[in-house]
Design a protein around this motif. Structure first.
Motif, PDB file in Angstrom:
ATOM      1  N   GLU A   1       0.810  -1.197   0.000  1.00 30.38           N
ATOM      2  CA  GLU A   1       0.000   0.000   0.000  1.00 30.38           C
ATOM      3  C   GLU A   1       0.854   1.262   0.000  1.00 30.38           C
ATOM      4  O   GLU A   1       0.439   2.282  -0.522  1.00 30.38           O
ATOM      5  CB  GLU A   1      -0.931   0.005   1.217  1.00 30.38           C
ATOM      6  CG  GLU A   1      -2.060  -0.999   1.121  1.00 30.38           C
ATOM      7  CD  GLU A   1      -2.967  -0.969   2.356  1.00 30.38           C
ATOM      8  OE1 GLU A   1      -2.981   0.046   3.071  1.00 30.38           O
ATOM      9  OE2 GLU A   1      -3.632  -1.981   2.585  1.00 30.38           O
ATOM     10  N   GLY A   3       3.724   1.483  -1.462  1.00 33.68           N
ATOM     11  CA  GLY A   3       4.530   1.530  -2.669  1.00 33.68           C
ATOM     12  C   GLY A   3       5.824   0.747  -2.610  1.00 33.68           C
ATOM     13  O   GLY A   3       6.580   0.742  -3.570  1.00 33.68           O
ATOM     14  N   GLY A   4       6.086   0.094  -1.489  1.00 38.29           N
ATOM     15  CA  GLY A   4       7.304  -0.698  -1.384  1.00 38.29           C
ATOM     16  C   GLY A   4       7.198  -1.997  -2.165  1.00 38.29           C
ATOM     17  O   GLY A   4       6.100  -2.456  -2.498  1.00 38.29           O
ATOM     18  N   GLN A   5       8.327  -2.565  -2.455  1.00 34.43           N
ATOM     19  CA  GLN A   5       8.332  -3.868  -3.117  1.00 34.43           C
ATOM     20  C   GLN A   5       9.510  -4.685  -2.620  1.00 34.43           C
ATOM     21  O   GLN A   5      10.547  -4.141  -2.264  1.00 34.43           O
ATOM     22  CB  GLN A   5       8.389  -3.709  -4.633  1.00 34.43           C
ATOM     23  CG  GLN A   5       9.651  -3.070  -5.149  1.00 34.43           C
ATOM     24  CD  GLN A   5       9.662  -2.989  -6.668  1.00 34.43           C
ATOM     25  OE1 GLN A   5       8.879  -3.620  -7.344  1.00 34.43           O
ATOM     26  NE2 GLN A   5      10.562  -2.199  -7.205  1.00 34.43           N
ATOM     27  N   VAL A   6       9.332  -5.980  -2.586  1.00 41.23           N
ATOM     28  CA  VAL A   6      10.396  -6.897  -2.203  1.00 41.23           C
ATOM     29  C   VAL A   6      11.315  -7.061  -3.411  1.00 41.23           C
ATOM     30  O   VAL A   6      10.849  -7.402  -4.500  1.00 41.23           O
ATOM     31  CB  VAL A   6       9.825  -8.268  -1.750  1.00 41.23           C
ATOM     32  CG1 VAL A   6      10.949  -9.252  -1.468  1.00 41.23           C
ATOM     33  CG2 VAL A   6       8.929  -8.089  -0.541  1.00 41.23           C
ATOM     34  N   VAL A   7      12.614  -6.815  -3.220  1.00 48.37           N
ATOM     35  CA  VAL A   7      13.559  -6.920  -4.329  1.00 48.37           C
ATOM     36  C   VAL A   7      14.472  -8.135  -4.196  1.00 48.37           C
ATOM     37  O   VAL A   7      15.327  -8.360  -5.037  1.00 48.37           O
ATOM     38  CB  VAL A   7      14.400  -5.627  -4.483  1.00 48.37           C
ATOM     39  CG1 VAL A   7      13.510  -4.452  -4.848  1.00 48.37           C
ATOM     40  CG2 VAL A   7      15.216  -5.347  -3.237  1.00 48.37           C
ATOM     41  N   GLU A   9      14.963 -12.081  -1.619  1.00 44.92           N
ATOM     42  CA  GLU A   9      14.687 -12.863  -0.417  1.00 44.92           C
ATOM     43  C   GLU A   9      15.709 -13.988  -0.367  1.00 44.92           C
ATOM     44  O   GLU A   9      15.982 -14.624  -1.377  1.00 44.92           O
ATOM     45  CB  GLU A   9      13.275 -13.436  -0.483  1.00 44.92           C
ATOM     46  CG  GLU A   9      12.892 -14.261   0.717  1.00 44.92           C
ATOM     47  CD  GLU A   9      11.452 -14.761   0.636  1.00 44.92           C
ATOM     48  OE1 GLU A   9      10.880 -14.993   1.699  1.00 44.92           O
ATOM     49  OE2 GLU A   9      10.933 -14.934  -0.477  1.00 44.92           O
ATOM     50  N   PRO A  31      18.478  -2.400  -2.066  1.00 44.33           N
ATOM     51  CA  PRO A  31      17.245  -2.188  -1.296  1.00 44.33           C
ATOM     52  C   PRO A  31      17.362  -0.968  -0.378  1.00 44.33           C
ATOM     53  O   PRO A  31      18.466  -0.534  -0.054  1.00 44.33           O
ATOM     54  CB  PRO A  31      17.147  -3.467  -0.453  1.00 44.33           C
ATOM     55  CG  PRO A  31      18.577  -3.845  -0.221  1.00 44.33           C
ATOM     56  CD  PRO A  31      19.279  -3.488  -1.523  1.00 44.33           C
TER      57      PRO A  31
END
Length: 180
Positions: A1, A3-7, A9, A31
């Motif tokens: 929500e 605007g973050g994103q997982v780049v 793992e 990151p």
């Protein structure tokens, strides 16, 4: 929500001490934040390597399982941009924590190891058991479980309220400052 994103793992085996491959992938992904779920010595060696690699100056670290004992192991020069959330830190300024720390020092001496969240949690577990046993008037599992669903007790972090089996207590977000 937001605007973050997982780049990226990555899962690291327990006892890993060569962090360069992980750090290379972190450098490449660029990151804003690295979420660290390593514990104990693994957290110490990773955070030292992270700082030595120059990543601490530009990348926030958030550790979900860290206390002052791990911070001591990491060392003051490797804690830049390091954050942690916990229900207890030894430096929390409260009457309950002051009383806990005073009792601890009186029992174990001025040179006792620092109190970490694991030690405090064990102490609090005993306070919880005491409150549940007093309410249940029994040490049998059934009555203890029933009594523990709705309960109030005090520990090093202050008053803890259990309602319908869920704990309500303070949680702190802390930024490391050297060894504090």
């Amino acid at each position: 929500e937001a605007g973050g994103q997982v780049v990226g793992e990555e899962f690291v085996p327990l006892g890993e001490d060569d962090h360069e491959p992980h750090l290379a992938r972190i450098r490449a992904a660029k990151p804003d934040v690295v979420l660290i779920t390593l514990i104990g010595t693994d957290s110490i060696t990773f955070n030292r390597a992270f700082a030595e690699a120059g990543l601490a100056a530009t990348t926030l670290r958030y550790a979900g399982a860290m206390d002052e004992t791990v911070l001591l192991g990491i060392g003051p020069d490797a804690t830049e941009n390091l954050f942690c959330a916990s229900g207890y830190f030894g430096c929390v300024d409260s009457r309950a924590n002051d009383e806990f720390q005073t009792s601890y020092r009186a029992m174990f001496g001025a040179h006792a190891p620092p109190i970490g969240s694991v030690g405090q949690s064990n102490y609090e577990g005993m306070r919880f058991l005491e409150a549940a046993a007093n309410r249940a008037r029994s040490l049998s599992t059934g009555p203890l479980s029933s009594a523990a669903r709705n309960l109030v007790y005090s520990g090093a972090r202050g008053t803890v309220t259990i309602r319908d089996g869920r704990a309500e207590m303070p949680i702190y977000l802390a930024e490391a400052d050297g060894l504090d």
